[in-house]
Scaffold this motif. Structure first.
Motif, mmCIF file in Angstrom:
data_model
loop_
_atom_site.group_PDB
_atom_site.id
_atom_site.type_symbol
_atom_site.label_atom_id
_atom_site.label_comp_id
_atom_site.label_asym_id
_atom_site.label_seq_id
_atom_site.Cartn_x
_atom_site.Cartn_y
_atom_site.Cartn_z
ATOM 1 N N LEU A 233 0.822 -1.215 0.000
ATOM 2 C CA LEU A 233 0.000 0.000 0.000
ATOM 3 C C LEU A 233 0.858 1.268 0.000
ATOM 4 O O LEU A 233 0.609 2.204 0.761
ATOM 5 C CB LEU A 233 -0.934 0.016 1.218
ATOM 6 C CG LEU A 233 -1.911 -1.151 1.344
ATOM 7 C CD1 LEU A 233 -2.600 -1.116 2.695
ATOM 8 C CD2 LEU A 233 -2.951 -1.108 0.243
ATOM 9 N N LEU A 236 3.218 3.592 3.078
ATOM 10 C CA LEU A 236 2.933 4.874 3.716
ATOM 11 C C LEU A 236 2.466 4.711 5.154
ATOM 12 O O LEU A 236 2.105 5.686 5.799
ATOM 13 C CB LEU A 236 1.874 5.636 2.908
ATOM 14 C CG LEU A 236 2.352 6.043 1.521
ATOM 15 C CD1 LEU A 236 1.238 6.674 0.724
ATOM 16 C CD2 LEU A 236 3.531 7.005 1.618
ATOM 17 N N GLY A 237 2.445 3.503 5.646
ATOM 18 C CA GLY A 237 2.130 3.312 7.052
ATOM 19 C C GLY A 237 0.638 3.404 7.351
ATOM 20 O O GLY A 237 -0.200 3.127 6.497
ATOM 21 N N PRO A 238 0.321 3.825 8.578
ATOM 22 C CA PRO A 238 -1.062 3.721 9.060
ATOM 23 C C PRO A 238 -2.092 4.537 8.277
ATOM 24 O O PRO A 238 -3.262 4.183 8.302
ATOM 25 C CB PRO A 238 -0.961 4.243 10.495
ATOM 26 C CG PRO A 238 0.450 4.010 10.886
ATOM 27 C CD PRO A 238 1.248 4.216 9.644
ATOM 28 N N VAL A 239 -1.658 5.603 7.593
ATOM 29 C CA VAL A 239 -2.654 6.379 6.842
ATOM 30 C C VAL A 239 -3.231 5.539 5.715
ATOM 31 O O VAL A 239 -4.449 5.420 5.549
ATOM 32 C CB VAL A 239 -2.035 7.680 6.299
ATOM 33 C CG1 VAL A 239 -2.990 8.360 5.343
ATOM 34 C CG2 VAL A 239 -1.680 8.605 7.442
ATOM 35 N N GLU A 241 -3.101 2.335 5.522
ATOM 36 C CA GLU A 241 -3.804 1.183 6.096
ATOM 37 C C GLU A 241 -5.205 1.562 6.553
ATOM 38 O O GLU A 241 -6.173 0.829 6.330
ATOM 39 C CB GLU A 241 -3.003 0.624 7.282
ATOM 40 C CG GLU A 241 -1.691 -0.027 6.876
ATOM 41 C CD GLU A 241 -0.690 -0.135 8.024
ATOM 42 O OE1 GLU A 241 0.447 -0.547 7.779
ATOM 43 O OE2 GLU A 241 -1.050 0.212 9.173
ATOM 44 N N PHE A 244 -7.459 2.107 3.630
ATOM 45 C CA PHE A 244 -7.795 0.811 3.031
ATOM 46 C C PHE A 244 -8.839 0.089 3.876
ATOM 47 O O PHE A 244 -9.801 -0.469 3.351
ATOM 48 C CB PHE A 244 -6.533 -0.041 2.894
ATOM 49 C CG PHE A 244 -6.771 -1.316 2.156
ATOM 50 C CD1 PHE A 244 -6.859 -1.313 0.773
ATOM 51 C CD2 PHE A 244 -6.921 -2.507 2.837
ATOM 52 C CE1 PHE A 244 -7.100 -2.487 0.085
ATOM 53 C CE2 PHE A 244 -7.152 -3.690 2.157
ATOM 54 C CZ PHE A 244 -7.251 -3.671 0.768
ATOM 55 N N ALA A 245 -8.659 0.119 5.204
ATOM 56 C CA ALA A 245 -9.610 -0.560 6.085
ATOM 57 C C ALA A 245 -11.001 0.043 5.933
ATOM 58 O O ALA A 245 -11.999 -0.671 5.895
ATOM 59 C CB ALA A 245 -9.149 -0.482 7.533
ATOM 60 N N MET B 281 -8.076 -9.537 3.382
ATOM 61 C CA MET B 281 -7.246 -8.339 3.542
ATOM 62 C C MET B 281 -5.878 -8.721 4.107
ATOM 63 O O MET B 281 -4.836 -8.242 3.657
ATOM 64 C CB MET B 281 -7.921 -7.355 4.505
ATOM 65 C CG MET B 281 -9.103 -6.626 3.912
ATOM 66 S SD MET B 281 -10.084 -5.866 5.220
ATOM 67 C CE MET B 281 -9.123 -4.426 5.564
ATOM 68 N N TYR B 293 10.133 -0.955 10.080
ATOM 69 C CA TYR B 293 10.266 0.130 11.058
ATOM 70 C C TYR B 293 11.500 -0.064 11.934
ATOM 71 O O TYR B 293 12.108 0.903 12.368
ATOM 72 C CB TYR B 293 9.022 0.221 11.947
ATOM 73 C CG TYR B 293 7.746 0.467 11.184
ATOM 74 C CD1 TYR B 293 7.748 1.259 10.036
ATOM 75 C CD2 TYR B 293 6.535 -0.084 11.588
ATOM 76 C CE1 TYR B 293 6.591 1.478 9.326
ATOM 77 C CE2 TYR B 293 5.370 0.143 10.884
ATOM 78 C CZ TYR B 293 5.402 0.918 9.753
ATOM 79 O OH TYR B 293 4.245 1.140 9.048
#
Lengths: 265, 555
Positions: A233, A236-239, A241, A244-245, B281, B293
């Motif tokens: 994705l 780009l990390g949690p943004v 994710e 997408f969620a 997913m 990380y």
């Protein structure tokens, strides 16, 4: 080869395989010697220092660069002086298409390169001939055979705050940004040495050439090994994710709830 | 009460009967089964959002249990010796190393980790959407106010579960998140530093925090969450389900299918659908790649560091607050650049939680409400909700201000300044537009209920007049358009002592704000009137009359 010599011992030098072995030895030794000589920077150095290259570079420079950087590299209102920037800087800026600039803006953007590799090298030779500066990187630091673990640690400490841990790039102030890292090993090395645009210089006292090699190794590893977890994705990390969620995960489920409660016609 | 079977049944059936009877005689469970089994579920897609949250939570419980088998919440230092090459020999905590082992060296571990994390994102998202549904349909009204509060606490617990879980791998990203939380806590005047040292067992990061978060994550928070979840579901059964207005649907009944057997089968299937979507997913999309990380180290901070989406609004509030809001007073530093965002975050959490009581105070409506409002029929509430969603959305967007800047070729400062303005003006604009849109939609509904739908068919009458034929709605469709509660602003009246208190004035003012602009529902008489006349001429006149003559069922 050891296999071949064993057979030779067994069957004597008249064995049909002796010719093959001899050929192999000959090819390997000449090839190896050639690789030893040309693998270093010897060839590049001699190339870049040749008067022919410098002359060629001067022509290209006058035609394409001098309007901003001046006929003698002295710079102008539109572009900085290039005296002492070195061949590495030219190779990076021109080789990644950042120079010549498409337009004046917060920073020069990467685009398809405007010169062939040979022309770029000629420009680099010309600029390097007018003032000392960082040269082209030694090929042995670009082989991607260093210590990836050390590289990953150095990358997190020195590079990730702008380029993101996955090298996906990040924002800087006033419209500037650290680009996503998808350059060749040579360009990555040059960028560390010269500190182009908004990037700080990581000189050899700061990050030794071996450290730079490790960082390149880590980046190459990341590029070449598939993501263990699946599609990343954009790294780009949690943004990414979270979006997408919401849109795909919850979106799909809401679509299913609508379908489940739909009245059959 | 238990199943009584006829003597001539097959052996299997009588065995079931006997077993049921055995259990029932010892537990009187049949009463419970009767109550739960006969709970009626009306069919509407938005009534299934809470279920989505519930099923995601079940998935989280199952996968989380698996993860606890292999995870080690220790902050002791170790050198990673697992199979992921770019971290080999790197110094890290045991917690991080065990998470990497789960990801790379335990069969199925990475899949389960990803299922757990995706399910967590979906859990909170589904709760959020469920809450929006409940808010905008007004189904938090009596008798469901307390269940709204319980649900809201569940949402907060969900965020707490999410945040504690996100911090457990002790990776760089989550460590930075913890650092921000530490800064927030430290920003509280007087007690902040004490709380921070208490929480982290000394100076950040210390060696205690991961173990403490683990205890919260797998013991305290889930226990409270499950208990409140059970209570929430009991209340759902006790209150009966709400339904949208429709023919035969009244405030006293619920039309739908009972849990046993139809709905249970459907819901069981739906659980597996939700589970399946999450697994798909998790199979194809990476989440929280901690190996990228790396282990936590207080010095590096990666570009694009964000919390998981549900904490984004807090991160955004910190990003939007202008710098320099610090004063020294009483020999202490007062960091208003921390305190103001904390107040905003508190408002985001507290105001929606107590909203049912605020609305009740304004409307003084003590009736039970089992019919869900269409959002347009409560324009002010819908406007308030839209304002809240906008404010939350702006803070949430601000958490990704850097990514907005890089991906849309903007300067980060411009993004921040735009969002700062949007955080203040956006809710106002959203409120005004939404309220007007609601009123316009109500007007349209009223028009359609009275005069039907314009058919586009032009007819020439014998006298030469042209009229457009309107197609009348059937009674079923009209029912949906005309059945809603009508409210009128409260009159200011003196109390028993003959005085008008300030509270009364405030309430009257708020009530006027709520109900001054309103479109009265169409009454039966109006419908009959409008049917008997020529549509072309009656349309305008009838509307005037009905607006005046509409008798609201005020309390």
């Amino acid at each position: 080869m050891s296999n071949a010599t064993k057979r030779k011992n067994r069957a004597g030098r008249r064995s049909p395989l002796a010719t093959v072995a001899l050929l192999a030895i000959g090819l390997l030794s000449t090839g190896g010697a050639y690789a030893l000589i040309s693998g270093g920077t010897a060839e590049a150095q001699s190339d870049i220092n040749s008067q022919q290259m410098i002359d060629e570079g001067e022509k290209l420079f006058s035609a394409n660069c001098a309007s901003c950087h001046g006929l003698n590299l002295e710079g102008s209102e539109s572009g900085p002086s290039l005296i002492g920037v070195g061949a590495a800087s030219v190779d990076f800026q021109v080789g990644t298409g950042r120079m010549p600039l498409a337009q004046q803006g917060p920073q020069g953007e990467e685009k398809p390169e405007q010169f062939t590799d040979e022309q770029t090298k000629a420009l680099a030779a010309y600029v390097a001939s007018l003032g000392p500066g960082p040269g082209l990187p030694d090929a042995r630091y670009l082989d991607g055979e260093g210590d990836a673990a050390n590289g990953s640690e150095l990358f997190r400490i020195n590079c990730a705050m702008c380029h993101n841990v996955a090298g996906a790039g990040g924002a800087l102030t006033e419209g500037k940004y650290a680009p996503a890292i998808d350059a060749t090993p040579a360009h990555i090395y040059e960028a560390m040495v010269i500190g182009p645009q908004n990037m700080p210089v990581f000189n050899d006292a700061n990050l030794s050439p071996e450290d730079k090699r490790d960082i390149i190794t880590y980046l190459e590893f990341n590029r070449e090994s598939p993501s263990p977890g699946g599609y990343v994705l954009g790294s780009l990390g949690p943004v990414a994710e979270g979006l997408f969620a919401w849109f795909f995960g919850l979106g799909a489920i809401v679509a299913i709830t609508v379908w489940l409660t739909a009245k059959s016609n | 009460m238990s199943t009584t079977t006829e003597p001539k049944r097959t052996r299997a059936s009588s065995y079931t009967a006997a077993a049921s009877n055995y259990i029932d005689e010892r537990t009187t469970i049949s009463a419970v089964v009767k109550e739960f089994g006969r709970k009626i579920f009306p069919d509407h897609w938005s009534f299934m959002l809470g279920e989505v949250a519930l099923y995601s939570f079940v998935v989280i419980l199952v996968t989380g249990t698996f993860l606890t088998f292999f995870y080690d919440p220790s902050m002791a230092e170790t050198h990673y010796e697992g199979s992921y090459v770019p971290l080999k020999g790197v110094e890290m905590s045991v917690a991080m190393a065990s998470t990497l082992d789960i990801s790379f060296d335990i069969r199925g571990g990475l899949l389960v980790r990803q299922i757990h994390h995706w399910a967590a994102l979906l859990f909170i998202a589904a709760m959020g959407l469920h809450m929006l549904r409940v808010f905008f349909t007004g189904t938090f009204r009596k008798p469901r106010e307390l269940n709204w509060v319980i649900g809201f606490v569940l949402f907060i617990l969900g965020m707490g579960e999410g945040f504690t879980g996100y911090s457990l791998p002790d990776d760089l990203l989550s460590g930075n998140g913890l650092r921000i939380i530490e800064g927030l806590v430290m920003g509280i005047p007087v007690i902040g530093t004490w709380i921070s040292f208490l929480l982290f067992g000394g100076e950040f990061p210390g060696t205690a925090i991961v173990g403490r978060l683990y205890t919260l994550h797998i013991l305290l928070l889930p226990a409270v969450l499950v208990a409140l979840l059970a209570l929430h579901l009991v209340f759902v059964v006790v209150h009966k389900h709400t339904q949208f207005a429709g023919p035969g649907r009244t405030n006293e009944n619920v039309l739908g299918v009972p849990i046993l057997p139809t709905f249970a089968a459907k819901a069981g299937g739906f659980f597996f659908i939700v589970f399946g979507v999450i697994v798909v997913m998790a199979t194809f999309f990476a989440i929280n790649p901690i190996w990228v990380y790396g282990p936590y180290d207080p010095s590096p901070v990666s570009a694009g560091t964000q919390p998981d989406w549900y904490i984004g609004f807090a991160d955004g509030a910190l990003r939007l607050i202008p710098p320099g809001l610090e004063i020294e007073f009483l020999n202490r530093t007062w960091s208003f650049n921390i305190l103001i965002p904390m107040v905003a975050l508190g408002a985001i959490i507290v105001l929606p939680m107590i909203y049912p009581f605020i609305e009740h105070w304004i409307t003084r409506d003590n009736r039970e409400h089992h019919i869900a409002d269409r959002p347009r029929n409560a324009p002010t509430r819908t406007g308030i909700g839209a304002a809240g969603v906008t404010f939350y959305g702006v803070l949430w967007a601000a958490a990704s201000s850097d990514l907005i800047a890089t991906h849309f070729d903007l300067a980060m400062e411009h993004v921040i300044h735009f969002l700062q303005a949007a955080a203040i003006l956006g809710p106002v604009v959203a409120y005004l537009i939404t309220k007007r849109v609601c009123l316009a939609l109500m007007k349209k509904d009223r028009e359609i209920a009275l005069h039907g739908i314009e058919s586009g068919r032009i007819v020439k009458l014998p006298g030469g007049e042209f009229i457009e034929v309107h197609e009348q709605l059937d009674d079923y469709d009209r029912w949906k358009l005309v059945s809603y509660n009508d409210y009128a602003p409260l009159m200011i009246r003196p109390n028993s002592r003959g005085k008008i208190t300030a509270a009364t004035r405030v309430r009257a003012g708020l009530s006027r704000w709520f109900f001054e602009d309103r479109i009265a529902p169409v009454t039966r008489r109006e419908v009959e009137l409008s049917h008997g006349e020529h549509h072309a001429a009656a349309a305008i006149e009838g509307e005037h009359q009905s607006a005046i003559g509409a008798d609201s069922n005020r309390h």
